[in-house]
Design a protein around this motif. Structure first.
Motif, mmCIF file in Angstrom:
data_model
loop_
_atom_site.group_PDB
_atom_site.id
_atom_site.type_symbol
_atom_site.label_atom_id
_atom_site.label_comp_id
_atom_site.label_asym_id
_atom_site.label_seq_id
_atom_site.Cartn_x
_atom_site.Cartn_y
_atom_site.Cartn_z
ATOM 1 N N VAL A 41 5.391 -15.496 19.309
ATOM 2 C CA VAL A 41 6.053 -16.702 19.834
ATOM 3 C C VAL A 41 7.581 -16.554 19.865
ATOM 4 O O VAL A 41 8.217 -16.763 20.894
ATOM 5 C CB VAL A 41 5.668 -17.953 19.002
ATOM 6 C CG1 VAL A 41 6.390 -19.196 19.512
ATOM 7 C CG2 VAL A 41 4.165 -18.163 19.029
ATOM 8 N N THR A 42 8.142 -16.207 18.750
ATOM 9 C CA THR A 42 9.613 -16.182 18.657
ATOM 10 C C THR A 42 10.080 -14.837 18.103
ATOM 11 O O THR A 42 9.730 -14.470 16.980
ATOM 12 C CB THR A 42 10.112 -17.325 17.732
ATOM 13 O OG1 THR A 42 9.563 -18.553 18.215
ATOM 14 C CG2 THR A 42 11.618 -17.437 17.739
ATOM 15 N N LYS A 76 0.478 -20.107 13.752
ATOM 16 C CA LYS A 76 1.344 -21.158 13.210
ATOM 17 C C LYS A 76 0.538 -22.301 12.614
ATOM 18 O O LYS A 76 1.094 -23.183 11.966
ATOM 19 C CB LYS A 76 2.215 -21.750 14.335
ATOM 20 C CG LYS A 76 3.232 -20.798 14.905
ATOM 21 C CD LYS A 76 3.974 -21.402 16.083
ATOM 22 C CE LYS A 76 4.962 -22.454 15.680
ATOM 23 N NZ LYS A 76 6.014 -22.686 16.677
#
Ligand SMILES: Nc1ccn([C@H]2C[C@H](O)[C@@H](COP(=O)(O)O)O2)c(=O)n1
Length: 194
Positions: A41-42, A76
Motif C-alpha cells: 500500500v505505502t 492492515k
C-alpha cells in the motif's frame, strides 16, 4: 553532445545547466529507496543529509532483520497487521547512519513522520524534515509529531518538485562513443550479447 562535420563528437566547454538541485537529488534518493519496500500500500523512503550535503543515512519501510517478508503480514485489517512489525523508513535511515552523529542533519522523506519516528528524529539531532506527502495529516500520530517538532525546534516543510518526473535511463550514457580503459560492465554486456 552534438557532432561536428567529420563525425567527431563536439565537446561543450560550458557547464550543463539542466542538472538537478540538491533538494531534487535527495528527495529522489528517498523515492528510489522506497522502491525497495515490499509494502503493497505505502512505500516510504528516507534520506538523511549532513550540513555539507553528504548523504549519511538511507532507509525504507520494511520488516526487521530476521523477520522474513514472506512470513510476516502485509495486511492492515484484523489482529495481525503489518503495523505491529514494520520498521518505518525514518527509523531505518537513522539506524543505518554511516557517521557518528546526525546533529544538524536534515531528513528527506516521502511521507510525514509518525510520532514514534518524530521522537527518534528529535533525539538524533536532526534539525529539519523535508517531506513530500502529508496524507495522514488528520491522524493523531501526525498531529503529535508536529507538536513535538514545534516544541523541539525541528523545522519541517513540504517539498514541491521542480519536475513531475525524473527518469533514470540506464542506456542514456553512450558508452560505445567513449574511450574507456578498462571497458565498462555495460559495454562488456553489449559485446557479449552481439
Ligand atoms: N512516516 C511513515 C509512515 C508510514 N510508514 C510505513 C509504515 C507502513 O509500512 C506504511 C504505512 O502503511 P499504510 O497504513 O499507509 O497502509 O508506511 C513509514 O515508513 N513512514
Amino acid at each position: 553532445m552534438g557532432e561536428i562535420s567529420n563525425g567527431t563528437p563536439e565537446i561543450s566547454h560550458s557547464k550543463r545547466l539542466d542538472y538537478i538541485s540538491w533538494h531534487e537529488y535527495f528527495m529522489a534518493t528517498a523515492f528510489l529507496a522506497a522502491k525497495r519496500s515490499k509494502d503493497p500500500v505505502t512505500q516510504v523512503g528516507a534520506c538523511i543529509v549532513s550540513d555539507e550535503n553528504k548523504i549519511v543515512g538511507i532507509g525504507y519501510n520494511g520488516m526487521p532483520i530476521g523477520c522474513h517478508d514472506d512470513h510476516f503480514p502485509w495486511g492492515k485489517e484484523g489482529h495481525e497487521t503489518k503495523h505491529l512489525y514494520v520498521c518505518h523508513a525514518e527509523m531505518n535511515a537513522i539506524v543505518n547512519k554511516n557517521c557518528t552523529t546526525l546533529n544538524k542533519c536534515r531528513m528527506y522523506v516521502a511521507l510525514f513522520p509518525c510520532n514514534e519516528c518524530a521522537k527518534f528524529i528529535i533525539q538524533s539531532g536532526i534539525r529539519e524534515v523535508i517531506y513530500m506527502s502529508d496524507k495522514y495529516a488528520q491522524k493523531c500520530s501526525t498531529i503529535a509529531s508536529k507538536k513535538m517538532f514545534d516544541a523541539a525546534g525541528v523545522e519541517y516543510w513540504q517539498y514541491t518538485p521542480m519536475n513531475r518526473r525524473l527518469v533514470i535511463d540506464f542506456s542514456e550514457i553512450d558508452w560505445n562513443s567513449m574511450q574507456q580503459v578498462p571497458t565498462s560492465p555495460l559495454k562488456d554486456l553489449k559485446l557479449q550479447e552481439s
